[in-house]
Design an enzyme around this catalytic site. Structure first.
Site, PDB file in Angstrom:
ATOM      1  N   GLU A 129       5.630   6.316  -0.008  1.00  0.00           N
ATOM      2  CA  GLU A 129       5.433   6.877   0.615  1.00  0.00           C
ATOM      3  C   GLU A 129       6.966   6.410   1.745  1.00  0.00           C
ATOM      4  O   GLU A 129       7.587   6.843   1.811  1.00  0.00           O
ATOM      5  CB  GLU A 129       4.723   7.827   1.422  1.00  0.00           C
ATOM      6  CG  GLU A 129       5.367   9.825   1.669  1.00  0.00           C
ATOM      7  CD  GLU A 129       5.599   9.257   3.630  1.00  0.00           C
ATOM      8  OE1 GLU A 129       6.407  10.251   3.777  1.00  0.00           O
ATOM      9  OE2 GLU A 129       5.148   8.348   3.121  1.00  0.00           O
ATOM     10  N   HIS A 154       5.084   4.511  13.692  1.00  0.00           N
ATOM     11  CA  HIS A 154       5.730   3.447  13.280  1.00  0.00           C
ATOM     12  C   HIS A 154       5.320   1.762  13.645  1.00  0.00           C
ATOM     13  O   HIS A 154       6.326   1.046  13.981  1.00  0.00           O
ATOM     14  CB  HIS A 154       6.230   3.975  12.670  1.00  0.00           C
ATOM     15  CG  HIS A 154       6.887   4.773  11.154  1.00  0.00           C
ATOM     16  ND1 HIS A 154       8.090   5.574  10.772  1.00  0.00           N
ATOM     17  CD2 HIS A 154       5.782   5.221  10.411  1.00  0.00           C
ATOM     18  CE1 HIS A 154       7.630   5.729   9.731  1.00  0.00           C
ATOM     19  NE2 HIS A 154       6.319   5.819   9.970  1.00  0.00           N
TER      20      HIS A 154
END
Length: 519
Positions: free
Chosen positions: A313, A444
């Site tokens: 993903e 992230h």
């Protein structure tokens, strides 16, 4: 949540920032399909924070043992998949690995070098062409209006043969690039308006013939200073090539339930390379896993429930896209799926309780929303309304694995606790937390570890996922007309009323290249 991208992911869905409404969304109907709330509510209590947390702890241990991440194509991802498979097998499921092959984009160069000696990391924008092998070298130009959106923004600044340096804001990256090229620039650098790397997209192939890159705000301002005060010239070098790679999704479904009416739920299992990804998306993966484990104890339900842990993903929604594209080649397979629910980041530390705005009551979606999506959303919002839990809409933007489903006409919705948007005072009034910072400050990064997950958010979202699963496992009549057991007017077969038909999905793509925003 996708922070990387595939070059073959066309501009049909321009990726947008996932936002939240400033006010509490209007309550949806408190009644899900079939009205079997008591059974679904009892099942919701079986999916506990403690159960979910055990899975999160194991995912953290896996990351710790594998270079601090669980990214696609790594041993950390393989170990994560094995854990999911072992857990499901112990619960009684037969699991399947669903392989897919794709073109991985490998970065060869990503730098901006100044004649004064400084060098900065940049990110080549999606759909921007490669620079020459040695880069493109030129003097720099900076517009009068830093955003560089129009020809007027440049005033009397000489742009022909220069590398333009502009700020993010006001208009799309595509418009900035077209404007710079039309003015004669041989390259474009866009610096961010926040303190992080700018990962952008031009939204379509062939828009310009000049290299275009993004960079962080502080670096960009330093470049502007070097250009305007010291007359520095620039060398922009951004190049990549592709290599064929193979990864896989993990798929499992219940033994019970009619095969022609499948309720599907998914969460991506891979992390980014920068960190362990325990919120993004260990949280969705762990909640889904615990729901599956507990659902296996329910021997009787009307519809098949299919679970997916998506691969790659973070490289551009590749696993889910490949899965749906493959189903589309087999007649009737997509029509078997009554609806799809997506769970990507459901434990953010500065959380909101967000539901994908499939009925577009707050946000207009950038795509045609399949019929039945609003009814899918209503199962989730109805649950929150019943228990008195505030919630807000989040954009139905295609930023996660539901994209391929909605592009192929399959109803969808899902839950989300926030990523890189800034928490508002209105959201604090509803959910607590800290205003003025991101919903997930460690999004992230290496800091997305177990300490980055909110137990409170998990405690709200996990039962909601469980409730929706149990409710739809029994009855999807509000979505596609297929009645639950013992209901009059039982739908004789698969399909959705007014189903628009299948559309072609989009193919695979690459590494180190980020699917973020178009402006």
């Amino acid at each position: 949540m996708a922070g990387r991208r595939t070059r073959a992911l066309a501009g049909t869905l321009v990726t947008l920032v996932v936002g939240t409404s400033a006010l509490l969304a209007p309550p949806a109907s408190a009644h899900g399909p079939g009205g079997h709330h008591d059974d679904a509510a009892r099942f919701a209590k079986q999916v506990t924070t403690r159960g979910v947390w055990r899975h999160l702890e194991e995912l953290q241990r896996i990351a710790d043992r594998h270079d601090g991440n669980r990214a696609a194509l790594t041993e950390g991802y393989e170990a994560s998949a094995r854990y999911v498979e072992r857990t499901l097998a112990k619960a009684g499921y037969h699991t399947k690995r669903d392989p897919f092959t794709f073109d991985l984009e490998v970065v060869d160069a990503a730098s901006l070098t100044l004649s004064t000696g400084e060098s900065y990391a940049v990110d080549q924008m999606q759909y921007a062409p490669n620079s020459p092998e040695t880069g493109v070298s030129a003097r720099a130009s900076v517009p009068v209006d830093p955003t560089g959106c129009t020809a007027d923004a440049w005033g009397d600044v000489e742009t022909v043969g220069t590398i333009a340096v502009v700020s993010r804001g006001v208009c799309s990256f595509a418009q900035k690039a077209v404007t710079a090229e039309a003015a004669g620039a041989v390259g474009l650098v866009v610096y961010n308006n926040v303190e992080e790397m700018l990962f952008g997209t031009l939204s379509t192939e062939g828009l310009v013939q000049i290299p275009v890159a993004g960079m962080p705000m502080a670096d960009g301002l330093a470049v502007v200073e070097a250009v305007t005060e010291r007359g520095a010239t620039l060398t922009l070098d951004t190049r990549f090539h592709t290599e064929e790679r193979t990864s896989f999704n993990v798929i499992a479904e219940t033994r019970a339930g009619r095969d022609d009416n499948v309720v599907m739920l998914g969460a991506h299992l891979d992390s980014v390379e920068e960190g362990p990804g325990i919120n993004d998306n260990g949280s969705g993966s762990a909640v889904l896993l615990e729901v599956a484990v507990q659902l296996a104890k329910q021997k009787h339900h009307h519809n098949t429930v299919r679970f997916a842990w998506w691969g790659a993903e973070e490289l551009g929604l590749i696993g889910s896209t490949e899965y749906v594209d493959e189903l589309a080649t087999r007649p009737g397979e997509l029509d078997r799926i009554a609806t799809y629910l997506n769970f990507d980041m459901v434990g953010s530390p500065n959380y909101i309780i967000g539901v994908y705005d499939a009925d577009e009551s707050t946000y207009e979606a950038p795509v045609d929303v399949p019929e039945g999506s609003a009814q899918t959303e209503a199962v989730l919002t109805g649950y929150f309304d019943r228990i008195g839990q505030p919630w807000v809409d989040t954009e139905f933007s295609g930023r996660s694995d539901y994209q391929a489903f909605i592009l192929n006409g399959i109803p969808a919705s899902g839950l989300f606790t926030g990523a890189d948007d800034i928490k508002t005072d209105e959201e604090v009034a509803l959910f607590g937390g800290t205003p003025g910072i991101r919903h997930d400050p460690s999004y992230h990064t290496a800091g997305d570890d177990l300490a980055n997950v909110s137990r409170e958010a998990i405690g709200i979202m996990a039962p909601a996922v469980a409730f929706a699963t149990a409710s739809l496992a029994r009855d999807t009549s509000a979505i596609n007309g297929v009645k639950g057991p013992g209901k009059p007017g039982h739908h004789p077969g698969p399909g959705r009323p007014g189903h628009p038909g299948k559309h072609h999905g989009h193919g695979p793509g690459g590494e180190h290249r980020h699917l973020e925003r178009a402006s």
